[in-house]
Design a protein around this motif. Structure first.
Motif, PDB file in Angstrom:
ATOM      1  N   ARG A 105      -0.726 -11.166  -1.714  1.00  0.00           N
ATOM      2  CA  ARG A 105      -0.994  -9.740  -1.569  1.00  0.00           C
ATOM      3  C   ARG A 105      -0.026  -9.130  -0.557  1.00  0.00           C
ATOM      4  NH1 ARG A 105      -6.451  -8.758  -3.476  1.00  0.00           N
ATOM      5  NH2 ARG A 105      -7.713 -10.662  -3.531  1.00  0.00           N
ATOM      6  N   VAL A 106       0.368  -7.885  -0.834  1.00  0.00           N
ATOM      7  CA  VAL A 106       1.230  -7.144   0.082  1.00  0.00           C
ATOM      8  C   VAL A 106       0.633  -5.751   0.269  1.00  0.00           C
ATOM      9  CG1 VAL A 106       3.517  -6.188   0.521  1.00  0.00           C
ATOM     10  CG2 VAL A 106       3.288  -8.393  -0.659  1.00  0.00           C
ATOM     11  N   PRO A 107       0.252  -5.378   1.502  1.00  0.00           N
ATOM     12  CA  PRO A 107      -0.257  -4.028   1.748  1.00  0.00           C
ATOM     13  C   PRO A 107       0.853  -2.997   1.650  1.00  0.00           C
ATOM     14  CG  PRO A 107      -0.067  -5.234   3.808  1.00  0.00           C
ATOM     15  CD  PRO A 107       0.252  -6.217   2.711  1.00  0.00           C
ATOM     16  N   ALA A 108       0.545  -1.869   1.046  1.00  0.00           N
ATOM     17  CA  ALA A 108       1.562  -0.837   0.805  1.00  0.00           C
ATOM     18  C   ALA A 108       1.899  -0.080   2.080  1.00  0.00           C
ATOM     19  CB  ALA A 108       1.067   0.140  -0.256  1.00  0.00           C
ATOM     20  N   ARG A 143      -1.471  -4.195   9.216  1.00  0.00           N
ATOM     21  CA  ARG A 143      -1.685  -5.124  10.331  1.00  0.00           C
ATOM     22  C   ARG A 143      -3.073  -5.768  10.246  1.00  0.00           C
ATOM     23  NH1 ARG A 143       1.891  -4.979  15.072  1.00  0.00           N
ATOM     24  NH2 ARG A 143       1.275  -6.793  16.279  1.00  0.00           N
ATOM     25  N   LEU A 144      -4.071  -4.985   9.822  1.00  0.00           N
ATOM     26  CA  LEU A 144      -5.402  -5.552   9.633  1.00  0.00           C
ATOM     27  C   LEU A 144      -5.362  -6.629   8.556  1.00  0.00           C
ATOM     28  CD1 LEU A 144      -8.468  -5.779   9.825  1.00  0.00           C
ATOM     29  CD2 LEU A 144      -8.635  -3.729   8.384  1.00  0.00           C
ATOM     30  N   TYR A 145      -4.732  -6.332   7.432  1.00  0.00           N
ATOM     31  CA  TYR A 145      -4.690  -7.321   6.350  1.00  0.00           C
ATOM     32  C   TYR A 145      -4.022  -8.613   6.815  1.00  0.00           C
ATOM     33  CZ  TYR A 145      -3.464 -10.064   2.404  1.00  0.00           C
ATOM     34  OH  TYR A 145      -3.335 -11.146   1.566  1.00  0.00           O
ATOM     35  N   TYR A 146      -2.869  -8.509   7.437  1.00  0.00           N
ATOM     36  CA  TYR A 146      -2.150  -9.720   7.835  1.00  0.00           C
ATOM     37  C   TYR A 146      -2.878 -10.484   8.942  1.00  0.00           C
ATOM     38  CZ  TYR A 146       1.823  -8.500   4.895  1.00  0.00           C
ATOM     39  OH  TYR A 146       2.628  -8.222   3.810  1.00  0.00           O
ATOM     40  N   GLU A 161       4.054 -12.806  14.504  1.00  0.00           N
ATOM     41  CA  GLU A 161       4.115 -13.010  13.063  1.00  0.00           C
ATOM     42  C   GLU A 161       3.428 -11.871  12.314  1.00  0.00           C
ATOM     43  OE1 GLU A 161       4.778 -14.810   9.291  1.00  0.00           O
ATOM     44  OE2 GLU A 161       5.759 -14.890  11.253  1.00  0.00           O
ATOM     45  N   VAL A 162       2.258 -11.471  12.763  1.00  0.00           N
ATOM     46  CA  VAL A 162       1.549 -10.362  12.117  1.00  0.00           C
ATOM     47  C   VAL A 162       2.353  -9.073  12.253  1.00  0.00           C
ATOM     48  CG1 VAL A 162      -0.490  -8.860  12.316  1.00  0.00           C
ATOM     49  CG2 VAL A 162      -0.765 -11.347  12.207  1.00  0.00           C
ATOM     50  N   GLY A 163       2.929  -8.843  13.425  1.00  0.00           N
ATOM     51  CA  GLY A 163       3.764  -7.666  13.614  1.00  0.00           C
ATOM     52  C   GLY A 163       4.960  -7.666  12.679  1.00  0.00           C
ATOM     53  N   ARG A 164       5.589  -8.822  12.539  1.00  0.00           N
ATOM     54  CA  ARG A 164       6.750  -8.928  11.653  1.00  0.00           C
ATOM     55  C   ARG A 164       6.354  -8.673  10.205  1.00  0.00           C
ATOM     56  NH1 ARG A 164       8.713 -12.114   8.112  1.00  0.00           N
ATOM     57  NH2 ARG A 164       6.997 -13.601   8.337  1.00  0.00           N
ATOM     58  N   GLN A 165       5.234  -9.234   9.785  1.00  0.00           N
ATOM     59  CA  GLN A 165       4.787  -9.047   8.404  1.00  0.00           C
ATOM     60  C   GLN A 165       4.457  -7.578   8.121  1.00  0.00           C
ATOM     61  OE1 GLN A 165       1.686 -12.147   8.638  1.00  0.00           O
ATOM     62  NE2 GLN A 165       2.618 -13.033   6.807  1.00  0.00           N
ATOM     63  N   ALA A 166       3.754  -6.938   9.044  1.00  0.00           N
ATOM     64  CA  ALA A 166       3.395  -5.534   8.844  1.00  0.00           C
ATOM     65  C   ALA A 166       4.640  -4.661   8.758  1.00  0.00           C
ATOM     66  CB  ALA A 166       2.472  -5.058   9.967  1.00  0.00           C
ATOM     67  N   GLU A 167       5.592  -4.906   9.641  1.00  0.00           N
ATOM     68  CA  GLU A 167       6.811  -4.107   9.626  1.00  0.00           C
ATOM     69  C   GLU A 167       7.657  -4.397   8.380  1.00  0.00           C
ATOM     70  OE1 GLU A 167       7.718  -1.691  11.589  1.00  0.00           O
ATOM     71  OE2 GLU A 167       5.981  -1.885  12.926  1.00  0.00           O
TER      72      GLU A 167
END
Length: 217
Positions: free
Chosen positions: A88-91, A107-110, A164-170
């Motif tokens: 899954r990828v949040p938009a 950020r919540l999702y990741y 890691e979560v920050g990187r994924q969200a960005e």
């Protein structure tokens, strides 16, 4: 459905309308669907799954069609547990009026994914955002919501603040662009074939289209 697609991008972002045409500056009409039910990406993307077919869902917690797809998609993934990996990828679409809110949702999702709670709590987030109109876009509001779901507050905050979560969200916005997303929800199979409510004929029809795409690989 077609009339909704003629709505402006800004209206869709502001109201969470079902058609969810996306990305500021994009055309408000979807490109013609290939083969009737899906489109082929102009630039196919690499897949992570080596032994299974990969399906990548792009969603937004405040999109009504993303919400409607959640339970059918979970059931579909359950039926394909042996041969499909669902990612899954949040938009997040830069420059839109809701960009910061989308980043908060991402950020919540990741964070939930890092805690291995995403599958269990995905529908609960939709209900909080879509039905209860809850704000879960900051660390404090997201943590308060997670605690009500039985999640340890310290574990949640640690994951939320992680690099890691920050990187994924960005990085979600770049994935959104690379996978050529024009409508939410969208599911891309094997980095090549994309379907969404409009070409599929509706949210309820998407699992059947996904079955076909998995078969053809």
């Amino acid at each position: 459905m077609k009339s909704l697609l003629r709505s402006t991008v800004l209206l869709a972002v502001a109201t969470g309308l079902a058609a969810c045409p996306v990305q500021a500056g994009a055309a408000t009409h979807l490109p013609p669907a290939e083969h009737g039910r899906y489109a082929t990406l102009e630039h196919p993307q690499p897949v992570r799954a080596a032994e299974k077919t990969e399906a990548v869902e792009f969603f937004w917690y405040d999109c009504v069609h993303s919400h409607q797809l959640e339970e059918p998609l979970q059931a579909w993934a359950g039926r394909h547990r042996a041969d499909v990996t669902l990612r899954r990828v949040p938009a997040v679409w830069p420059g839109s009026p809701g960009e910061q809110r989308q980043l908060g949702h991402a950020r919540l999702y990741y964070t939930l994914e890092r805690l291995q709670l995403a599958d269990r709590l995905q529908l609960a987030v939709y209900r909080a955002v879509r039905e209860a109109k809850a704000d879960v876009t900051t660390e404090d509001t997201a943590t308060a919501w997670a605690v009500r779901q039985g999640v340890d507050a310290q574990a949640f905050r640690t994951a939320y603040r992680s690099a890691e979560v920050g990187r994924q969200a960005e990085g979600a916005a770049e994935l959104f662009r690379r996978y050529e997303i024009t409508e939410l929800p969208s599911v891309v199979v094997q980095g090549r074939y994309r379907t969404s409510p409009t070409p599929a004929g509706g949210v309820k029809e998407m699992p059947a289209v996904l079955d076909r795409l998995v078969q053809q690989g």
